[in-house]
Scaffold this motif. Sequence first.
Motif, PDB file in Angstrom:
ATOM      1  N   UNK A 411       0.835  -1.207   0.000  1.00 49.47           N
ATOM      2  CA  UNK A 411       0.000   0.000   0.000  1.00 49.47           C
ATOM      3  C   UNK A 411       0.867   1.255   0.000  1.00 49.47           C
ATOM      4  N   UNK A 412       1.971   1.196   0.772  1.00 48.32           N
ATOM      5  CA  UNK A 412       2.878   2.349   0.807  1.00 48.32           C
ATOM      6  C   UNK A 412       3.539   2.542  -0.554  1.00 48.32           C
ATOM      7  N   UNK A 419      10.836   8.737  -2.835  1.00 52.42           N
ATOM      8  CA  UNK A 419      11.630   7.552  -2.456  1.00 52.42           C
ATOM      9  C   UNK A 419      12.123   7.587  -1.015  1.00 52.42           C
ATOM     10  N   UNK A 420      12.570   8.758  -0.553  1.00 56.71           N
ATOM     11  CA  UNK A 420      13.090   8.831   0.819  1.00 56.71           C
ATOM     12  C   UNK A 420      11.982   8.594   1.844  1.00 56.71           C
ATOM     13  N   UNK A 421      10.825   9.228   1.584  1.00 58.98           N
ATOM     14  CA  UNK A 421       9.693   9.032   2.502  1.00 58.98           C
ATOM     15  C   UNK A 421       9.211   7.586   2.472  1.00 58.98           C
ATOM     16  N   UNK A 422       9.229   6.985   1.227  1.00 61.81           N
ATOM     17  CA  UNK A 422       8.807   5.593   1.126  1.00 61.81           C
ATOM     18  C   UNK A 422       9.751   4.674   1.923  1.00 61.81           C
ATOM     19  N   UNK A 423      11.074   4.935   1.826  1.00 62.93           N
ATOM     20  CA  UNK A 423      12.036   4.110   2.557  1.00 62.93           C
ATOM     21  C   UNK A 423      11.861   4.264   4.074  1.00 62.93           C
ATOM     22  N   UNK A 424      11.586   5.501   4.498  1.00 64.22           N
ATOM     23  CA  UNK A 424      11.363   5.736   5.922  1.00 64.22           C
ATOM     24  C   UNK A 424      10.134   4.977   6.421  1.00 64.22           C
ATOM     25  N   UNK A 425       9.070   4.975   5.645  1.00 62.56           N
ATOM     26  CA  UNK A 425       7.855   4.270   6.055  1.00 62.56           C
ATOM     27  C   UNK A 425       8.070   2.753   6.022  1.00 62.56           C
TER      28      UNK A 425
END
Length: 655
Positions: A411-412, A419-425
Amino acid sequence: MIPIVPEKRRDGRSSFVKLITYVSQRDEDKPDMPISPDNPYVRPSRSSAKIFDQLLSYVDRHASPDDQMLLSYEGGVQQIKSGDVVCETNCFGLDTAAAEMNAVALQNTRCIDPVYHAILSWREEDRPTEAQIFDSARYCLKQLGMSENQYVFAIHRDTDNVHCHITANRVHPVSYRAANLYNDVNRLHKACRHLELKHGFTPDNGAWVINENSQVVRAKNDVKSIPRKARQLEYYADKESLYSYAVAECRWKIAAVISKENATWKEIHQVLVHSGLELKRKGEGLAVYSIDNPTCPPVKASSVHPDLTRNCLEKDLGAFVAMRNAGRYTKNEADNSPDAIVHEFMYDPRIHARDAQARLERRLARADAREDLRARYEAYKLGWVRPKIDPDAVKQRYQSLSKTFSWQKARIRISVDDPLLRKLMYNIVEVEKMKAMSALRQTIKEERVAFRADPDNRRLSYRAWVEQQAISHDQAAIAQLRGWAYRLKRHARTSSISSDAIVCAVADDTPAFKLDGYMTSVTRDGTVQYSRHGEVKVQDRGSRIEIAYGCSDSADNIAAGMALAEHKSGEQLRFEGEPAFVSQSCGMVTWFNEGGDKPLPLTDPLQRVMSGYAPQTTTAEAYKELFGSSPAAAPREEPESKTQQTNKPNNTYRP
């Protein structure tokens, strides 16, 4: 007050942790509790940690830490109230007492058993204070040479007799020398007499007594123990010895005669001859012989009573007079003339020999039944498979949890473009996944522990399995329960319901039956109870069938007891109790036999006459042959009314 020193392990491997295991691991279920699937027997854990937890629970009676309160602390001795129990110790605390004692005991490698345990018990009428109890315990330790040793005292008031447990370390904490406990019970008895004088407690029996001058002196025991030959006869041949018969029948009667001011030799002979015994010369002393069995070895007269000797009696009664010269010997018990010496009863070991053979047959039958019972348990053990938690179900739970977080990542990946926010999540989801997996592993671990601890998922021990068989009225299982209860020598057995009973032979075991109108249950000591309207009416102990009498359904209860007695061995069967009960029971025998396959095997000659088994003359002759008298001369209680004697139940009660 009396001291009690419990029996210890014979291998010298007692431990402070397991000091009072015999009380902390006693059965929570009482012997008179009926067996049912809802309360199976569970063997207590034998691990040291579990035993120590039970030890502490026993000392403080399961009190919570909030209930513990320090009462006093002086000179290294502290008194702690934990719930309803007051304790005293010179250790750092109750929780560390066992570890402290073990650390000191290890310093003496030659002391095989450093554990010492004793109990001080007061009489029911005594209500000692806590200060008096602790003072008594400290004084007893001082008399044993352990006043400076480590100890723990615990006062228990949950029984009729207030008692104090003394736990002590034999090894001295400074010199590391072990206290010498030779003759410790004798020293404790002497200490108890001193404490009774000091605190005003009720004097109790023991090796030491308090005389009329308030002095503690050694108790005198003039009564000699049973001779070795007589003990061997009773132990190996299962017969009552002449010594035991003479002591039981004549000792206290002779004591009453000797204590009289104007006693005569004739009165002493009357007491002995009444029981079929004769006092004769033997060498320079006296001996007691059996009149009916002249070949039976005699018993030394002083063994029957310590004052029954020529030296003692000739000083007061004059020269010894033989029985034939002291009066007129007769077997007619109706002879009341002053010079009559009546021979009424007799010592007959032949009856015991017959009993021994019958008991041997039953003993062998019980042995075969118990071997079969054990074989059935071994078959149960071989066929038992330990249940396990389904591994596929556990795997499914892990996969389900993993898919949940995989779905969150998917879902994320769709919803977040940076990309950075996705990796953090993703990292946040991984942390949450690790936490959830750890929680799931801990949950499954706890479930497995609870699963293994559940009695339904554990193989039954032999005792628990036997109880399950007893529920289904298995005769061998019931006999095994009775054997365990007899071996434990417990005082807290299933209580008696009545003194009116049908007395049977020793170990006369029969299975539990279903009686019309009665509920059947088996207790933990093998007693079979038959209840009606919530009350136990008939109780089968094997050798005794107790019957509730004096109620509205007395006749029904007697009929139920007869139905059980019909299946006994018949070696011995007689009614015992109130005269009205005996009369009514005998009056019902004819009615009972009419509806049965075989007559009730009564063995008492007089009761057989009362029950109408045989003509009066024939049975009277048999009675006179066995007992030396006729049943007509014996006192007989007549029933209050004919209605009471012939009262019969409306229905028949048969297994």
